[in-house]
Write an enzyme that holds these catalytic residues in place. Structure first.
Site, PDB file in Angstrom:
ATOM      1  N   CYS A  43       0.774  -1.209   0.059  1.00  0.00           N
ATOM      2  CA  CYS A  43      -0.088  -0.055   0.196  1.00  0.00           C
ATOM      3  C   CYS A  43       0.990   1.145   0.082  1.00  0.00           C
ATOM      4  CB  CYS A  43      -1.126   0.040   1.186  1.00  0.00           C
ATOM      5  SG  CYS A  43      -0.006  -0.287   2.630  1.00  0.00           S
ATOM      6  N   PHE A 700      -9.194  -1.521   0.330  1.00  0.00           N
ATOM      7  CA  PHE A 700      -9.161  -1.738  -1.016  1.00  0.00           C
ATOM      8  C   PHE A 700     -10.513  -2.345  -1.743  1.00  0.00           C
ATOM      9  CE2 PHE A 700      -4.751  -2.780   0.457  1.00  0.00           C
ATOM     10  CZ  PHE A 700      -4.101  -1.591   0.322  1.00  0.00           C
ATOM     11  N   GLU A1236      -8.711   3.892  -9.387  1.00  0.00           N
ATOM     12  CA  GLU A1236      -7.739   4.500  -9.189  1.00  0.00           C
ATOM     13  C   GLU A1236      -6.549   4.806  -9.983  1.00  0.00           C
ATOM     14  OE1 GLU A1236      -4.885   5.950  -5.234  1.00  0.00           O
ATOM     15  OE2 GLU A1236      -6.242   4.189  -5.121  1.00  0.00           O
TER      16      GLU A1236
END
Length: 1304
Positions: A43, A700, A1236
Site C-alpha cells: 500500500c 481496497f 484509481e
C-alpha cells in the site's frame, strides 16, 4: 522491520569503515534497504519506507530520496533531519526485565520446564537431558513438538494443540560453531543469520565456496526469519516434511555431512544419505552440520566421510562453485521454482587446443517438486572426464531435462525442468571449447576468485567469453554497495490560498500508529467472558451439507459449540450481506454453493483454539441430485482474480447490551450497511444495533461488502450465547472466504486502417461474479468506461455477468476499470503487431480529440484547455529523454542474447463521480472541536483532510487567519447511531465529499457566530476564539451543525494521466526487472499533498523519524523540524496504487484447486510485490491544469456511486437460473465512476514486458512456430516468471546449442 538490527549490527562490526558524517549511522544505503527487504506493505509502494531507512546511511545522497518533493535542488541538508546518535539504539531496559521476571515468578535462570495454561514448555540443558526427557512416561502419549525458533509454524500451520514443547536453545553443543582448516562445523540450533556470519568469517574474502553459500543463504526467507530460524530446523523440514529448502541444496553440492543422534547412538552421515532416510521424529536429533572447504573425489563423487583431504587442487586445475535460484522475488522471502548448486574441478585436457575438462563434479537440484534435493548423478557421469564442448553440453542438457522431472500435480512442471537446463548452461557454457577467449585468472587456496555469482572464472591457462560474465549476476549481499532502488523524483504543486487546506500537514494519528498505540478493532481489550469465533467453510463447490461435527480428538480445546443457520433467532433471516442488487446468505444452507462458503462458526475460549477446531471440523457432504458445479467461464478466463491483501484481516467484536441491543466494533468500509444486515439477521430494529468503526487497517474494497458476513456472524454468536464474541480471521481463511477482483474472459473484433487508425470495435465480455451478485452488476459499466479512453470509432459490446460455484467476487480498487484499461492496451498492441508497427504510434493515433471525447463521455464536457491527455503523452514520449531511452533499449537488445528490454507507455481517461456524504461539526465548551463524517479512516488520510477543512471553514471568521484552529480539532470514530447516512468509504472521493460536507456545516456555524463576534468586537476590539465560544455559550447559540452534502453537476469530471515503463527480462529464467517507471497525472489541486501521494503507510515515515529521536525504543516522542517531517510522508497513494497494479499484472497468482477452493492462501503461496520487485527508478509528476485549476481534486471515484446511479435509473438486470448468466444491457451514455488511476497505469509494466518478449522472440533460438507469431502472442495476467519463460521458449538453451552445432 529489522532496521534497528541493521543499525546495531553496523555499529557492532569492526569493519574498518570511516566514521559517518555527524548525525548519520555507519551503515550503508544498500544495507538499510536490505534491512526491510522482507517487509510486506504494497500500500505504500515501498520506496518511501526504503528512503526513510536510507536517510540514516552514511553514504546516502539526500537529494535522491523522496524528500526532493519539498526540497529545492541543492537545499538538502542533514541539519533538517532529526539527529541520529551512535549507540542510541533502544533496548529493552534491564529494570523492566527484572520487574517482569518478578511478577511472573521467573528466576534469572529460566527453569527447565514452564507450565502454561495450554501446554508445558521444556528447556533441556544437554543432549542427555533431552533424551531423558523424551524417554520419560510424560511423553508416552503426549503430542510433542521440538523447536528452536519455531518458524516452521509459518509454513506448516499447526492443526493441533501440542501438550509439550521442547526448546533446544539451551543445549550448548547445538549452539556452537567450530572453524577448522578443513571446514566449518555449525551446531544445529545456530540461527541461519549466525551461520552466515560464521561462513564469512571462516572464508574471509577469498574462499569462494563459503562466501557463495553465505550469499545464497541471505536469499532464504527474510532477515527476521533468518535471525530466528535454525540451520538444523531448515534441514529437518527438508528431510521430514519435503520442504523446498535452498540450504539443503547448496550444502548437498558442497559435500556437507550431518551429525545426528538417535537415542544413545551418534552417527555422521552425508547430507545426501540423511535426506534419503525415513522421516525423522523427535527421537532423532541433528547435532551439527559440517561444511568442508572442498571434498570432491577423483571419481567425481562426494567423499563419504566428509574429510578434507583434497582441499588444494592439483597444479593447473581450478575449483568452480556456483549457486542458483529462480524465485518470484530476487532477494528472498519466496520459495524457489528450482534451486541448484554446482561444484566442479576443471583442468586442461592436455591437448594443443587447450580445451577444458571436468575432472570432478557435483550437481545438486531442489525445490522443483521433488521429495528432497538430489544429485544429478547420471549427468555428472556423462560430463566427468570429457572436454567441455558444445555437443557434450547439449547432450548433458538433454539428459538433465529427463532427470529433473517434478512429481505429478506440480505447477509449472515444464518450466522447472527448463530452469535446470538454464542453470547448467550458465555454469558450463562460458568454459566450453567454442567460446574460449584468453583471460587471466587468479588462484586462491586452490579456488578461483569470481566476480559474479553465476559465471566462474577458469584456471590460468583457460579462457572465458567475457561477454557472458554478467549472466545471472548477483553480488554478495554482505559486501556489495549496490542499492536495490535508484533515484526517484516527485513533482507536485502546493497551493496556500486556502490554508490550512492544500499544505502537507502531519497525518492525524501518525504518532499513535508509529508507536503502536493506535487502536484497531483487534486491539480493543476483550471484555470479561469474551469468546472467540472462526468460520467453518465448505471444501466442496456444490453439495448438500448433511452435518457438521467437531473433531472428537480436540476435546482439550474447550470449544463450546458450533453456531449455524439453525441458531438464527425467530424473526431474523439467513442474511450475511446486502447491496442494492440483493442479499446473500450468511451460511450455506441447505446447499453450499461454493468451496469457501461459510457454513457456521466454531466458538472457543481462544482465537487459536477456534481456528484449529474450525480447520479440523468434519463435514458430511452429498452431491445427490445436483448438477456439476460451474467453476469458471467456459474454463477460459483470460484475466484472473486478485486478493485484497490488506494488513488487517477481517475482524469484528460483538458485545450484547441491555434491552436486547448489540454493540459491534467492525473493521468495515460501510458501518451503516453492517448495521442494517445485522439487524435483519437478528430480527431487531436498527436502533438496537450500534456499529462503531474507528479506523480500518487497509481495505481496497475488501472491507466493504465482504466485511459484512464477519460482523454479522460475530453478532449472531454473541446474541445466541449472551456474551461477547470476537473474530479475527487468519490470513488463510480471509483469502478463501473474501473473494477478490473479478476474473474475466474477453473476445473482440476490431477494424482498422493501414495507418493504425481504428475504425470499429466490438467487445464480448464475460465476468465471473462467483456465487452471489454482490456489486458485480456495476462491473460491466466500469469496464466499458475505462475502455473508452481511446476513440474506437463505431463501438458496440455485449456483456454477461456469470454466476459460478466459486467464492463471491467483490469490488477491488479500480473495480472493472483495471481490466477495461488493460484490454484497451491489448487491442492496440494487437493492431500494431498486425501492421508490424510501433504500438505507441497506434496509441497516439487513436487518442481522443475534443470532439470524440464529447461523444464517448457526453456527461463531462471538455475544451482544448481542459483536455490535457495529448500534452501529457507528449511529455512522456516526445521528449529527448524518452527517445534516448528508446535508443538505449534497442542497442541493449542488439547486444544481449539472453536478456532483453521493452519500453511502453499507457494513457488513461478517468471519470470521477462524487457521492452524498454527511458531516457534523460540534464546538465544545472549552473551544475544542469535534468532527464526525460518514467516511472511514482506512489509512488514506481522510481524517487529516477533514481536519484541515474544518480549520479552514471555521477560520473564515477571521479574515486575517489569526486564529490557529488545526490543533483544536479532533475527528472522531464513525458511530451509526450518532451520524446517520454515512454511506460507503470505497475510494478517495469520500475525502472530497466529507470535506465538502464539513465545510458546509462550518458555514452554518460561522453564520451563527458571525453576529456574536461583530457585537463583541464593537465593545472590546479583537476577540479570540476562546472568548467567542464562551460568549456564544452564554447567549445560547447552537454550536453543533450537521450537513448532508449532495454533489451537483460539477461532481462528475475527467482526469487524465499516462505512464511509461521500461522492463528487462531474463530469457533463461523468465525473471523480470522493472528498470524505470515515469508517471504523470493531471488530478487538480490537492487537499493535502502529504497524504494524496500516499496511502496506508503514511505513518511509516513518522515512525522512522520518531525512531531517530528516541532515547529508548518504546518511549515514543515526535519532534518536528519546520515542515520537513510532515512533508516526507507525501508519496504513498500514487506509488502504492501503482505497486498494487504491478502485483496484479506481474506477480500475484490467484490459484484454485479442482473444486474452486483458493490454494494461494497465504504469504507462502501468494506473492505481492516487495521492495526488490518495484521500479528501480520511479518518477511521479502531479499536474493541476485545465479543468482542475479552480477545483479541489480527488483521484478515486466511489463504485457505490455507480451502483446508486444504475439503481436510480432503473437499470434492469436478470439473474438467470438456467445457464447461470446475469445479463446487463448498459447504455453507452451512462455516467461512470472509475478506479484509481495509478493502478491502471501499472499496465505499462505489463506492456513493456510484452515488448521485451517480442524482442526476444526475434532471436532464432526463441522464435515460436504455430498460431503465435513472433510479433503477436497472448501474455497472461499476471506475467509471472514461468509465463515469460514459456513465451521465450522453454527449450531456448537446447535450440541455441543446436544452432551452434549446425553452423559449423
Amino acid at each position: 522491520m529489522s532496521l534497528a538490527a541493521a543499525l546495531a549490527g553496523a555499529e557492532a562490526k569492526d569493519s574498518g569503515r570511516p566514521a559517518p558524517p555527524e548525525g548519520f549511522a555507519i551503515l550503508t544505503a544498500a544495507e538499510a534497504e536490505r534491512a526491510v527487504a522482507g517487509n510486506l506493505c504494497r500500500c505504500t509502494g515501498y520506496r518511501p519506507i526504503a528512503d526513510a531507512c536510507k536517510s540514516f546511511a552514511a553514504d546516502v545522497d539526500l537529494e535522491d530520496l523522496g524528500l526532493n518533493s519539498f526540497w529545492r535542488k541543492g537545499d538538502a541538508h542533514a541539519s533538517k533531519l532529526p539527529r541520529y546518535n551512535e549507540g542510541g539504539i533502544g533496548v529493552f531496559p534491564e529494570f523492566l526485565k527484572a520487574e517482569i521476571r518478578a511478577s511472573s515468578g521467573i528466576e534469572e535462570c529460566t527453569p527447565p520446564a514452564l507450565v502454561g495454561s495450554e501446554s508445558t514448555w521444556h528447556r533441556p540443558r544437554s543432549v542427555e537431558e533431552y533424551y531423558k526427557l523424551v524417554g520419560s512416561e510424560l511423553f508416552g502419549k503426549s503430542r510433542t513438538k521440538v523447536v528452536v525458533g519455531n518458524t516452521a509454524s509459518g509454513v506448516y500451520r499447526e492443526a493441533e494443540v501440542y501438550d509439550r514443547y521442547i526448546d533446544l536453545r539451551c543445549i550448548p553443543e547445538l549452539n556452537s560453531v567450530s572453524k577448522e582448516a578443513k571446514g566449518v562445523e555449525i551446531g544445529a540450533a545456530v540461527s541461519i543469520s549466525k551461520a552466515i556470519e560464521a561462513l564469512r568469517e571462516a572464508g574471509g574474502c577469498n574462499h569462494v565456496i563459503f562466501c557463495k553459500i553465505a550469499d545464497h543463504m541471505e536469499k532464504v526467507a527474510s532477515p527476521f526469519v533468518r535471525n530466528t530460524a535454525s540451520l538444523g530446523g531448515n534441514l529437518i523440514m527438508a528431510q521430514r516434511d519435503q520442504f523446498a529448502s535452498d540450504i539443503a541444496t547448496i550444502l548437498l553440492a558442497a559435500g556437507s555431512s550431518i551429525c545426528i543422534q538417535v537415542s544413545s547412538k551418534r552417527l555422521t552421515v552425508t547430507l545426501e544419505e540423511f535426506l534419503q532416510m525415513p522421516p525423522c521424529d523427535y527421537r532423532t536429533l541433528i547435532l551439527s552440520i559440517y561444511i568442508p572447504r572442498c571434498c570432491l573425489a577423483p571419481t567425481g563423487v562426494l567423499s563419504g566421510d566428509g574429510t578434507m583431504d583434497r582441499t588444494v587442487s592439483k597444479r593447473g586445475t581450478s575449483v568452480l562453485f556456483e549457486t542458483y535460484r529462480a524465485a518470484p522475488r530476487p532477494l528472498g522471502n519466496a520459495v524457489s521454482y528450482l534451486n541448484a548448486a554446482f561444484l566442479a574441478q576443471v583442468a586442461s585436457d592436455g591437448t594443443s587446443s587447450s580445451s577444458l575438462m571436468l575432472t570432478e563434479l557435483s550437481l545438486a537440484f531442489g525445490a522443483y517438486g521433488t521429495q528432497h534435493a538430489i544429485r544429478a548423478s547420471n549427468v555428472e557421469k556423462l560430463l566427468v572426464g570429457k572436454p567441455i564442448t558444445t555437443s557434450v553440453l547439449l547432450e548433458a542438457c538433454t539428459l538433465l531435462k529427463k532427470a529433473i522431472v517434478p512429481k505429478d500435480g506440480t505447477r509449472h512442471a515444464a518450466y522447472r525442468s527448463s530452469l535446470a537446463v538454464a542453470f547448467l548452461f550458465s555454469f558450463l557454457y562460458p568454459v566450453t571449447k567454442e567460446t574460449l577467449m584468453p583471460v587471466k585468472a587468479v588462484h586462491l587456496n586452490g579456488c578461483v576468485t569470481s566476480h559474479t555469482n553465476g559465471n566462474p572464472n577458469c584456471g590460468p591457462d583457460a579462457h572465458i567469453d567475457a561477454s557472458l560474465k554478467k549472466i545471472n549476476n548477483v553480488k554478495s549481499g554482505s559486501y556489495s554497495n549496490d542499492c536495490i532502488l535508484e533515484y526517484s523524483n516527485q513533482i507536485i504543486e502546493i497551493n496556500k490560498d486556502y490554508l490550512p487546506v492544500g499544505i502537507p500537514t502531519k497525518k492525524v494519528g501518525a504518532e499513535l500508529q508509529a508507536s503502536g498505540e493506535a487502536v484497531f478493532v483487534d486491539d480493543i481489550p476483550s471484555p470479561k467472558d469474551c469468546l472467540y469465533g472462526a468460520f467453518i467453510y465448505s471444501r466442496k463447490p456444490l453439495a448438500h451439507v448433511r452435518s457438521i461435527q467437531l473433531d472428537p480428538s480436540l476435546k482439550q480445546l474447550n470449544t463450546l459449540r458450533v453456531v449455524t443457520v439453525s441458531d438464527i433467532p425467530e424473526g431474523g433471516s439467513n442474511v450475511g450481506a446486502n447491496t442494492i442488487f440483493g442479499p446473500e446468505p450468511l451460511f450455506g444452507d441447505p446447499v453450499t454453493q461454493c468451496a469457501g462458503e461459510p457454513l457456521g462458526i466454531v466458538i472457543a475460549e481462544t482465537q487459536r483454539f477456534a481456528n484449529i477446531a474450525a480447520r479440523r471440523a468434519v463435514i458430511d457432504y452429498s452431491t445427490e441430485n445436483l448438477d456439476a458445479p460451474i467453476l469458471s467461464i467456459e474454463d477460459a478466463v483470460k484475466l484472473n482474480s486478485q486478493y485484497y491483501f490488506y494488513m488487517e484481516t477481517q475482524t469484528a467484536l460483538a458485545i450484547p447490551d441491555e434491552d436486547n441491543c448489540m454493540v459491534v466494533y467492525s473493521s468495515s468500509q460501510c458501518p451503516e450497511t453492517t448495521q442494517n444486515v445485522i439487524a435483519k439477521c437478528l430480527g431487531l430494529p436498527c436502533h438496537n444495533v450500534r456499529v462503531v468503526t474507528r479506523r480500518v487497517g487497509g481495505g481496497f474494497g475488501g472491507k466493504a461488502v465482504r466485511s459484512l458476513p464477519v460482523a454479522t456472524a460475530c453478532a449472531l454468536a454473541a446474541f445466541k450465547l449472551h456474551c461477547p464474541v470476537r473474530m479475527y480471521l487468519d490470513r488463510k481463511t480471509d483469502m478463501i472466504v473474501s473473494g477478490g477482483r473479478h476474473p474475466m474472459k474477453i473476445c473482440y473484433s476490431v477494424g482498422f486502417k493501414s495507418d493504425g487508425k481504428i475504425t470499429a470495435l466490438h467487445i464480448d465480455l464475460f465476468i465471473d461474479a462467483g456465487m452471489t451478485k454482490d456489486v458485480s452488476p456495476i462491473i460491466p459499466h466500469n469496464f466499458i468506461e475505462a475502455l473508452k479512453k481511446y476513440n474506437w470509432g463505431a463501438f458496440s459490446y455485449e456483456v454477461k455477468v456469470c454466476k459460478t460455484n466459486t467464492a463471491t467476487k467483490s469490488a477491488m480498487r479500480g473495480p472493472g476499470e483495471v481490466q477495461g484499461s488493460y484490454v484497451a492496451e491489448a487491442i492496440v498492441e494487437h493492431v500494431a503487431s498486425a501492421l508490424s508497427t510501433d504500438a505507441n504510434l497506434v496509441r497516439h493515433r487513436n487518442l481522443h480529440t475534443v470532439e470524440s471525447l464529447a461523444l464517448f463521455h457526453s456527461e463531462c464536457t471538455e475544451d482544448d484547455v481542459g483536455y490535457t491527455l495529448p500534452s501529457i503523452c507528449d511529455q512522456l514520449t516526445a521528449s529527448e529523454n524518452y527517445q534516448h531511452r528508446l535508443e538505449i533499449v534497442q542497442s541493449f537488445n542488439k547486444n544481449n542474447r539472453w536478456k532483453k528490454r521493452g519500453l511502453s507507455f499507457v494513457p488513461i481517461v478517468h471519470k470521477v463521480l462524487s457521492r452524498p456524504t454527511p458531516g457534523k461539526v460540534s464546538i465544545l465548551n472549552d473551544g475544542s472541536i469535534s468532527v464526525e463524517v460518514g467516511g472511514i479512516e482506512l489509512g488514506q488520510g481522510l481524517w487529516t483532510k477533514v481536519k484541515q477543512m474544518a480549520a479552514f471553514g471555521l477560520g473564515q471568521l477571521w479574515t486575517d487567519r489569526s486564529q490557529e484552529l488545526l490543533d483544536r480539532i479532533r475527528v472522531i470514530q464513525a458511530d451509526t447511531l450518532s451520524n446517520v447516512q454515512g454511506g460507503w468509504t470505497t475510494g478517495s472521493t469520500t475525502s472530497e465529499s466529507s470535506c465538502e460536507a464539513v465545510r458546509l456545516a462550518c458555514n452554518i456555524l460561522v453564520d451563527r457566530l458571525k453576529s456574536i463576534k461583530e457585537q463583541f468586537q464593537e465593545k472590546q476590539g479583537n476577540v479570540s476564539w476562546d472568548e467567542l465560544i464562551s460568549k456564544a455559550n452564554m447567549v445560547g447559540v447552537d454550536l453543533s451543525a450537521r450537513e448532508y452534502y449532495i454533489p451537483g453537476p460539477s461532481g462528475s469530471y475527467l482526469n487524465y494521466g499516462a505512464a511509461a515503463s521500461e522492463v528487462e527480462i531474463d530469457l533463461l529464467t523468465g525473471a523480470t526487472t522493472i528498470v524505470r517507471s515515469d508517471l504523470i497525472y493531471d488530478c487538480g489541486q490537492s487537499l493535502n499533498p502529504a497524504v494524496d501521494l500516499g496511502q496506508v503507510g503514511i505513518m511509516f515515515y513518522i515512525s522512522l523519524f520518531t525512531f531517530r529521536n528516541m532515547q529508548i525504543c518504546f518511549l515514543f516522542s515526535v519532534s518536528f523540524v519546520d515542515d520537513l517531517e510532515v512533508s516526507v510522508i507525501c508519496r504513498y497513494q500514487v506509488e502504492g496504487a501503482f505497486v498494487q497494479g504491478i502485483g496484479y499484472f506481474m506477480s500475484e497468482e490467484y490459484v484454485t484447486n479442482s473444486d474452486g477452493l483458493v490454494i494461494s492462501d497465504g504469504t507462502w503461496t501468494y506473492k505481492i510485490p516487495t521492495v526488490d520487485t518495484i521500479p528501480k527508478q520511479f518518477n511521479v509528476k502531479l499536474l493541476n491544469s485545465g479543468f482542475h485549476k479552480k477545483r479541489v481534486e480527488n483521484k478515486l471515484a466511489n463504485f457505490l456511486d455507480m451502483m446508486r446511479y444504475i439503481y436510480q435509473l432503473g437499470c434492469r438486470s436478470r439473474w438467470h437460473q438456467g445457464p447461470n448468466l446475469h445479463e446487463v444491457h448498459c447504455a453507452l451514455s451512462f455516467v461512470a465512476a472509475s478506479g484509481e488511476p495509478p493502478l491502471l497505469l501499472a499496465a505499462s509494466v505489463h506492456c513493456a514486458t510484452r515488448e521485451a518478449i517480442r524482442a526476444a522472440r526475434m532471436e532464432p533460438h526463441c522464435s515460436c512456430s504455430g498460431p503465435s507469431s513472433a510479433s503477436h502472442f497472448d501474455l497472461e495476467v499476471p506475467a509471472i516468471m514461468p509465463v515469460v519463460k514459456e513465451l521465450c521458449g522453454l527449450d531456448n538453451v537446447e535450440r541455441y546449442l543446436e544452432s551452434l552445432l549446425s553452423s559449423k
